[in-house]
Enzyme design. Structure first.
Site, PDB file in Angstrom:
ATOM      1  N   LEU A   1       0.866  -1.168   0.000  1.00  0.00           N
ATOM      2  CA  LEU A   1       0.000   0.000   0.000  1.00  0.00           C
ATOM      3  C   LEU A   1       0.908   1.225   0.000  1.00  0.00           C
ATOM      4  O   LEU A   1       1.986   1.209   0.599  1.00  0.00           O
ATOM      5  CB  LEU A   1      -0.898   0.037   1.247  1.00  0.00           C
ATOM      6  CG  LEU A   1      -1.994  -1.021   1.379  1.00  0.00           C
ATOM      7  CD1 LEU A   1      -2.711  -0.863   2.722  1.00  0.00           C
ATOM      8  CD2 LEU A   1      -2.993  -0.949   0.233  1.00  0.00           C
ATOM      9  N   ASP A   2       0.463   2.310  -0.654  1.00  0.00           N
ATOM     10  CA  ASP A   2       1.210   3.554  -0.579  1.00  0.00           C
ATOM     11  C   ASP A   2       1.315   3.990   0.879  1.00  0.00           C
ATOM     12  O   ASP A   2       0.430   3.691   1.694  1.00  0.00           O
ATOM     13  CB  ASP A   2       0.494   4.656  -1.367  1.00  0.00           C
ATOM     14  CG  ASP A   2       0.385   4.336  -2.846  1.00  0.00           C
ATOM     15  OD1 ASP A   2       1.200   3.543  -3.340  1.00  0.00           O
ATOM     16  OD2 ASP A   2      -0.531   4.877  -3.500  1.00  0.00           O
ATOM     17  N   SER A   3       2.364   4.721   1.202  1.00  0.00           N
ATOM     18  CA  SER A   3       2.558   5.128   2.596  1.00  0.00           C
ATOM     19  C   SER A   3       1.381   5.961   3.102  1.00  0.00           C
ATOM     20  O   SER A   3       1.004   5.882   4.272  1.00  0.00           O
ATOM     21  CB  SER A   3       3.865   5.915   2.750  1.00  0.00           C
ATOM     22  OG  SER A   3       3.844   7.095   1.978  1.00  0.00           O
TER      23      SER A   3
ATOM     24  N   ARG B   1      -5.512   6.325  -7.721  1.00  0.00           N
ATOM     25  CA  ARG B   1      -5.212   7.759  -7.728  1.00  0.00           C
ATOM     26  C   ARG B   1      -5.102   8.303  -9.157  1.00  0.00           C
ATOM     27  O   ARG B   1      -5.628   9.389  -9.460  1.00  0.00           O
ATOM     28  CB  ARG B   1      -3.929   8.008  -6.937  1.00  0.00           C
ATOM     29  CG  ARG B   1      -4.042   7.588  -5.489  1.00  0.00           C
ATOM     30  CD  ARG B   1      -2.669   7.424  -4.821  1.00  0.00           C
ATOM     31  NE  ARG B   1      -1.941   8.678  -4.729  1.00  0.00           N
ATOM     32  CZ  ARG B   1      -0.710   8.769  -4.230  1.00  0.00           C
ATOM     33  NH1 ARG B   1      -0.083   7.674  -3.805  1.00  0.00           N
ATOM     34  NH2 ARG B   1      -0.113   9.941  -4.175  1.00  0.00           N
TER      35      ARG B   1
END
Length: 324
Positions: free
Chosen positions: A148-150, A251
């Site tokens: 997962l993105d931070s 996104r």
């Protein structure tokens, strides 16, 4: 696994790794990160991009998946580039322990906090996986099954055994893992905008930063959005079904449709982000709400849901009060 290393004065020599069966199917970038612990990700992607890493004497890219018996050649690497890692703080351990959603002998699933990277790197001294390995000293090979993105919170799966890791990777490649996200986006969506089947191309720039865009020569990516709640024409709370797992997929697809994610500093709209901060949002509103898959080897279905963080619930409540 055989290897040769002529380490001298902080610089490794040429190294060769023969890939054992346990690592078959793993991406080369993940494989290198495990072998070169602490070397910045930017450096790893740079040597891949320049063709300095060879598999069976051939150039490969970061998405190459290893086969049993592959001969992986690494160039000399300056070990001084490794970031100094530190053990997790007591507060971090408590935070992660409180966010465990599911655990058995094979898997660990947590509700990853927003703002915490899954891996340590050149500027991150401890990531989720390093912290959990410290918390589970009997599981030194605990591995991320995906990322997962931070900035993203929610369901993050880790495997305790390599065979289970390979099995989950296989399910992901075959599209047999159901992944549901919730996100707050700009504006009101039209029905014609909800299904996004557009290829994505990822480029690693200097510094290791990912730049992703819709591009005809990119990899296939399918995202389906569903409106949960609209707040006039200002914003929409969306449920997202992710059918592929490309970097920054939600996104970039949302941005391409004209509905960027709230407080997304990379792909978002500055004015909408400013408005979202006025509503009280201090982080990107993207949350991995649910994950659902069946492990064939165990005939076991795993369905886990991660509750929204209080801050995200507060934003939904504030927008509901303001616009409905």
């Amino acid at each position: 696994m055989s290897e040769s290393d002529n380490t001298s004065r902080g610089k490794s020599g040429v190294q060769h790794f023969i890939v054992p069966e346990d690592f078959a199917g793993q991406r080369i970038d993940n494989f290198l990160m495990a072998r070169l612990k602490g070397v910045p990700r930017s450096r790893i992607y740079r040597i891949l991009r320049k063709g300095e890493v060879r598999v069976n004497k051939k150039r490969i890219d970061a998405s190459y998946r290893l086969l049993t018996g592959d001969d992986v050649r690494l160039p000399p690497v300056f070990l001084a580039e490794r970031a100094r890692q530190v053990p997790p703080s007591a507060a971090t351990e408590t935070l992660l322990a409180d966010r465990i959603l599911y655990e058995d002998d094979y898997l660990l699933i947590i509700n990853k906090p927003a703002g915490m990277s899954v891996h340590a790197g050149s500027t991150v001294r401890v990531g989720v996986v390093e912290a959990l390995r410290h918390m589970y000293p009997k599981l030194p090979h605990l591995e991320l099954a995906h990322r997962l993105d931070s900035e993203t919170s929610g369901c993050l799966v880790l495997a305790k055994k390599k065979r289970i890791l390979r099995e989950v990777h296989s399910l992901l490649r075959e599209g047999k893992v159901k992944k549901i996200y919730w996100t707050l986006t700009k504006g009101k969506w039209k029905d014609s905008e909800l299904r996004v089947d557009l290829p994505l191309h990822k480029d690693y720039q200097d510094g290791g930063k990912h730049v992703v865009e819709v591009h005809k020569e990119g990899k296939s990516a399918l995202t389906v959005f569903h409106t949960l709640q609209s707040f006039a024409r200002e914003a929409s709370l969306m449920e997202v079904n992710l059918f592929t797992g490309r970097t920054h997929q939600i996104r970039v697809h949302a941005q391409h449709q004209g509905h960027p994610v709230a407080c997304d500093d990379r792909y978002g709209d500055p004015e909408f982000n400013k408005q979202a901060r006025q509503w009280g949002l201090r982080r990107m509103f993207l949350h991995a709400k649910q994950i659902d898959f069946t492990l064939p080897s165990l005939n076991q279905r795993i369905t886990v849901e991660a509750p929204l963080d209080p801050e995200l619930n507060a934003i939904i409540k504030a927008l509901t009060t303001r616009y409905t």
